[in-house]
Design a protein around this motif. Structure first.
Motif, short mmCIF file in Angstrom:
data_model
loop_
_atom_site.label_atom_id
_atom_site.label_comp_id
_atom_site.label_asym_id
_atom_site.label_seq_id
_atom_site.Cartn_x
_atom_site.Cartn_y
_atom_site.Cartn_z
N TYR A 258 0.82 -1.23 0.16
CA TYR A 258 -0.03 0.13 0.00
C TYR A 258 0.86 1.21 0.06
O TYR A 258 0.58 2.23 -0.65
N PHE A 259 1.88 1.32 0.71
CA PHE A 259 2.67 2.29 0.94
C PHE A 259 3.46 2.70 -0.27
O PHE A 259 3.60 3.94 -0.88
N VAL A 260 4.11 1.59 -1.04
CA VAL A 260 4.75 1.87 -2.20
C VAL A 260 3.91 2.52 -3.47
O VAL A 260 4.08 3.34 -4.11
N ALA A 261 2.72 1.74 -3.48
CA ALA A 261 1.50 2.21 -4.32
C ALA A 261 1.20 3.52 -3.97
O ALA A 261 1.06 4.31 -5.11
N GLY A 262 0.97 3.89 -2.79
CA GLY A 262 0.58 5.48 -2.56
C GLY A 262 1.49 6.39 -2.83
O GLY A 262 0.98 7.47 -3.33
N LEU A 263 2.87 6.12 -2.66
CA LEU A 263 4.01 7.07 -2.96
C LEU A 263 3.92 7.13 -4.59
O LEU A 263 4.37 8.14 -4.92
N PRO B 163 -5.43 11.75 -4.89
CA PRO B 163 -6.52 10.91 -4.16
C PRO B 163 -6.43 9.47 -3.87
O PRO B 163 -6.79 9.19 -2.98
N PHE B 164 -5.81 9.06 -4.92
CA PHE B 164 -5.73 7.60 -4.98
C PHE B 164 -4.65 7.21 -4.23
O PHE B 164 -4.68 6.27 -3.23
N LYS C 268 -4.00 5.50 3.56
CA LYS C 268 -4.74 5.05 4.69
C LYS C 268 -4.94 3.83 4.86
O LYS C 268 -5.02 3.16 5.93
N LEU C 269 -5.11 3.03 3.75
CA LEU C 269 -5.36 1.57 3.64
C LEU C 269 -3.93 0.90 4.02
O LEU C 269 -4.17 -0.14 4.91
N GLY C 270 -2.78 1.48 4.00
CA GLY C 270 -1.55 1.19 4.41
C GLY C 270 -1.47 0.99 5.94
O GLY C 270 -1.00 0.26 6.54
N TRP D 263 -5.95 -5.83 -7.88
CA TRP D 263 -4.74 -6.53 -7.73
C TRP D 263 -4.44 -6.55 -6.24
O TRP D 263 -3.89 -7.53 -5.59
N ILE D 264 -4.98 -5.60 -5.58
CA ILE D 264 -4.74 -5.46 -4.17
C ILE D 264 -5.69 -6.44 -3.26
O ILE D 264 -5.29 -7.22 -2.40
#
Length: 122
Positions: free
Chosen positions: A21-26, A36-37, A43-45, A81-82
């Protein structure tokens, strides 16, 4: 008890999912359109780090059709995918009796990974 559950959770896939989640968020926050995504992924991370003692409730101030549009975009590009990652960990952990509570938590998080907009984590 929540602390112990969260520590065991980190060993059984929680840390890997939170890093995902953190890598995808960054990566998403590198563009203006993805902010926004990326915020939802962060938040999910945080929820993936400590799911025991936290709960997901509907947002008291819903965004209306914007949340629906963002959820559709999220599902198509990221959520599938998540959610598949959560389903993999849920099935893997549900094989043993000890892992069933953690597998159930992954199954709940798979639903949240499909539509995070309009949800609030308390």
């Amino acid at each position: 008890m929540n602390l112990l559950g969260n520590l065991i959770w980190l060993l059984f896939g929680g840390l890997i999912m939170a890093l995902e989640y953190f890598v995808a968020g960054l990566l998403l926050m590198l563009t203006i359109i993805g902010i926004p995504f990326g915020l939802q992924a962060m938040k999910l991370g945080l929820y993936a780090l400590m799911p025991f003692g936290s709960r997901v409730v509907p947002d008291p101030y819903p965004g209306g059709c914007i949340n629906t549009l963002f959820n559709v975009i999220w599902i198509v590009f990221f959520g599938i995918w998540i959610a598949l990652s959560h389903l993999f960990w849920g099935i893997l952990l549900s094989i043993t009796i000890i892992g069933i509570p953690f597998g159930r938590r992954h199954f709940r998080m798979a639903g949240l990974a499909l539509s995070p907009f309009g949800q609030q984590i308390i």
